[in-house]
Scaffold this active site. Structure first.
Site, PDB file in Angstrom:
ATOM      1  N   HIS A  37       0.852  -1.146   0.060  1.00  0.00           N
ATOM      2  CA  HIS A  37       0.044   0.060   0.053  1.00  0.00           C
ATOM      3  C   HIS A  37       0.863   1.118  -0.022  1.00  0.00           C
ATOM      4  O   HIS A  37       0.781   2.305  -0.667  1.00  0.00           O
ATOM      5  CB  HIS A  37      -0.906   0.030   1.395  1.00  0.00           C
ATOM      6  CG  HIS A  37      -2.107  -0.807   1.072  1.00  0.00           C
ATOM      7  ND1 HIS A  37      -2.348  -1.930   0.875  1.00  0.00           N
ATOM      8  CD2 HIS A  37      -3.420  -0.208   0.667  1.00  0.00           C
ATOM      9  CE1 HIS A  37      -3.580  -2.422   0.883  1.00  0.00           C
ATOM     10  NE2 HIS A  37      -4.205  -1.404   0.807  1.00  0.00           N
ATOM     11  N   LYS A 102      -9.942  -7.659   8.726  1.00  0.00           N
ATOM     12  CA  LYS A 102     -10.310  -7.944   9.946  1.00  0.00           C
ATOM     13  C   LYS A 102      -9.786  -6.733  10.951  1.00  0.00           C
ATOM     14  O   LYS A 102      -8.997  -6.086  10.712  1.00  0.00           O
ATOM     15  CB  LYS A 102      -9.913  -9.147  10.439  1.00  0.00           C
ATOM     16  CG  LYS A 102      -8.541  -9.367  10.928  1.00  0.00           C
ATOM     17  CD  LYS A 102      -8.027 -10.560  11.603  1.00  0.00           C
ATOM     18  CE  LYS A 102      -6.628 -10.486  11.849  1.00  0.00           C
ATOM     19  NZ  LYS A 102      -6.326 -11.711  12.600  1.00  0.00           N
TER      20      LYS A 102
END
Length: 189
Positions: A37, A102
């Site tokens: 990222h 999550k």
């Protein structure tokens, strides 16, 4: 009943989903964790082309284990998503419509999701081997030097997820807890 999703995952499809919906994703999704990222966002700042088409894409926050002989991929459980919070708003603004991970997300990510009609899906941690059985093909498309954190293009079939935060900002972590506490309070009285 689960909602079937086929990629590419368009904004209008994202807007139809509600927090708490069970979904089965089929098609192409990408893997990327925080190191990948960071590199993607650096390319954006430099005005360079990304190594994947982010528009209408779903990114799975995972770093899969190596595949054993005869397997497509090793265990591929979700990574804790807050590690991508610094980068997700920029990628959502570029057209990313789904994320799988999550854990909670910060306010800036939720605001970007609301503004650009994106969805945060949850995959069940601890079920990486089961989830990997839904992955039919895996290939590294960028940052091979990152090993397990390289960006992979996955072809998935009926990959099970739950909408944790919908494109209106409704958050299952909050509403689910409230519903539980109300039910528990009613059971105690």
């Amino acid at each position: 009943m689960a909602v079937s999703i086929t990629t590419p995952f368009k904004r209008e499809d994202a807007r139809k989903l509600k927090a708490g919906d069970s979904c089965l994703i089929s098609g192409v999704i990408y893997t990327a964790r925080d190191a990948a990222h960071k590199r993607l966002c650096e390319l954006v700042v430099q005005g360079k082309e990304l190594p994947l088409d982010i528009k209408d894409a779903i990114i799975y926050f995972t770093g899969p284990a190596p595949a054993k002989p005869g397997q497509t991929i090793g265990s591929a459980g979700p990574t804790t998503s807050y590690r991508m919070d610094a980068y997700s708003p920029d990628l959502i603004a570029l057209g990313q419509t789904g994320m799988i991970g999550k854990g909670k997300r910060d306010a800036a990510v939720v605001e970007a999701m609301k503004k650009h009609s994106a969805v945060y899906f949850g995959a069940i941690g601890g079920c990486g081997a089961l989830l990997s059985s839904c992955i039919k093909k895996s290939e590294v498309v960028a940052y091979d030097d990152l090993g397990a954190e390289a960006i992979r293009r996955l072809e998935v079939e009926n990959f099970p997820v739950i909408v944790l935060i919908d494109s209106n900002g409704n958050n299952l972590y909050e509403s689910g807890r409230s519903d539980y506490l109300l039910k528990r309070e009613g059971d105690i009285q």
